[in-house]
Enzyme design. Structure first.
Site, short mmCIF file in Angstrom:
data_model
loop_
_atom_site.label_atom_id
_atom_site.label_comp_id
_atom_site.label_asym_id
_atom_site.label_seq_id
_atom_site.Cartn_x
_atom_site.Cartn_y
_atom_site.Cartn_z
N ARG A 84 12.46 6.66 -0.06
CA ARG A 84 12.27 6.51 1.10
C ARG A 84 13.17 6.37 2.03
NH1 ARG A 84 7.76 2.24 1.22
NH2 ARG A 84 7.36 0.81 2.96
N ARG A 123 -5.83 -3.98 8.87
CA ARG A 123 -5.74 -3.26 7.73
C ARG A 123 -5.93 -4.64 6.72
NH1 ARG A 123 -1.69 1.08 4.26
NH2 ARG A 123 0.05 -1.13 4.81
N ARG A 156 -1.60 -8.09 5.29
CA ARG A 156 0.16 -8.35 5.04
C ARG A 156 0.75 -9.20 5.86
NH1 ARG A 156 1.56 -1.84 2.46
NH2 ARG A 156 3.45 -3.11 4.11
N ARG A 167 8.48 -1.59 11.03
CA ARG A 167 8.98 -0.54 9.69
C ARG A 167 8.25 0.49 10.66
NH1 ARG A 167 3.43 -3.08 7.87
NH2 ARG A 167 4.14 -1.39 6.13
P1 AMP Z 1 5.09 -0.23 1.81
O1 AMP Z 1 3.76 -0.92 1.13
O2 AMP Z 1 5.60 0.87 0.56
O3 AMP Z 1 4.65 -0.06 3.09
O4 AMP Z 1 6.67 -1.21 1.07
C1 AMP Z 1 6.57 -2.85 1.81
C2 AMP Z 1 7.89 -2.87 1.85
O5 AMP Z 1 8.75 -2.71 0.91
C3 AMP Z 1 8.61 -2.08 2.84
O6 AMP Z 1 8.38 -2.17 4.46
C4 AMP Z 1 10.10 -2.26 2.17
O7 AMP Z 1 10.87 -3.50 2.76
C5 AMP Z 1 9.89 -2.43 1.35
N1 AMP Z 1 9.64 -1.17 -0.18
C6 AMP Z 1 8.53 -0.76 -0.79
N2 AMP Z 1 9.33 -0.01 -1.19
C7 AMP Z 1 10.51 1.05 -0.70
C8 AMP Z 1 11.46 2.01 -1.47
N3 AMP Z 1 11.51 2.86 -1.85
N4 AMP Z 1 13.08 1.92 -0.65
C9 AMP Z 1 13.29 0.34 -0.06
N5 AMP Z 1 12.14 -0.81 0.15
C10 AMP Z 1 11.07 -0.24 -0.03
#
Ligand code: AMP
Length: 215
Positions: A84, A123, A156, A167
């Site tokens: 990311r 969602r 969530r 985000r």
């Molecule tokens: P997601 O389910 O991919 O939307 O991730 C939810 C949250 O987890 C994000 O908003 C970040 O706070 C954290 N997160 C997930 N993947 C990463 C990553 N590769 N690097 C940093 N934070 C992450």
């Protein structure tokens, strides 16, 4: 899989994993499992996640390296939500190099911001098996219940409108630069993420098939 939150990365990665017998490795799911189980990692990651910010790279890198070394990942894996940041992408290159593996491709799912806001507001996620639903476009068969495992579906905590906006800003600032990073390596393929779940999967299948035939 690259793309903004709500682009469909999780839905497609899980379908790809089923279709090709690969592991689906979602950094967000792994973090949420750690938060739920109240592990040391979960306790450190949680405040960042609640604010819609990225969890520090080192925590993510250790977690991903451990996950990618699991036996089910030997036949290949789809990465969803990782890398990311450019620093994470460089660390991933190093990790793959050390384990003599290669990225076959990077799929970018493009979806406009107003569509993302609409999708995320409806969602629902299964806390147990991580299946994702959308109340208007991909509803569960029984309201509020996971089709696959019967658990109660949840919204969530980071899908409140102000956290979603944060985000999206974080995505633009820290993750979108990865498009140029992978473009310059010749790995990036773009798919329109608005054409429907089935058609996106068909488009991905064509890319994966093409990559396999080229080997
Ligand atoms: P997601 O389910 O991919 O939307 O991730 C939810 C949250 O987890 C994000 O908003 C970040 O706070 C954290 N997160 C997930 N993947 C990463 C990553 N590769 N690097 C940093 N934070 C992450």
């Amino acid at each position: 899989m690259l793309g903004p939150p709500g682009a469909g990365k999780g839905t497609q990665a899980s379908a790809m994993a089923r279709r090709w017998g690969m592991a689906h490795i979602s950094s967000g799911d792994l973090l949420r499992d750690n938060v739920r189980e109240d592990t040391g990692l979960g306790r450190r990651a949680r405040p960042y996640m609640e604010r819609g910010e990225l969890v520090p790279d080192q925590l993510i890198l250790d977690m991903m390296a451990e996950r990618m070394a699991q036996p089910d990942a030997r036949a290949g894996f789809v990465l969803d939500g990782f890398p990311r940041t450019v620093a994470q992408a460089e660390a991933l290159d190093g990790l793959l190099h050390r384990t003599r593996q290669e990225l076959d491709g990077v799929i970018y799912l493009g979806v406009p911001e107003e569509e993302i806001l609409r999708r995320l507001s409806g969602r629902l996620t299964c806390p147990q098996c991580h299946t994702i639903y959308q109340v208007d476009t991909m509803p569960p068969k029984v309201k509020g219940t996971c089709d696959k495992c019967g658990s109660a579906l949840e919204q969530r905590g980071d899908e409140q409108p102000e956290v979603v906006r944060k985000r999206l800003r974080v995505y633009e600032e820290q993750t979108a630069p990865l498009l140029a990073y992978y473009q310059s390596k010749g790995l990036l393929r773009e798919i329109d993420g608005t054409i429907g779940v089935e058609r996106v999967l068909e488009a991905i299948s064509r890319l994966v098939q093409g990559a396999r035939e080229a080997v």
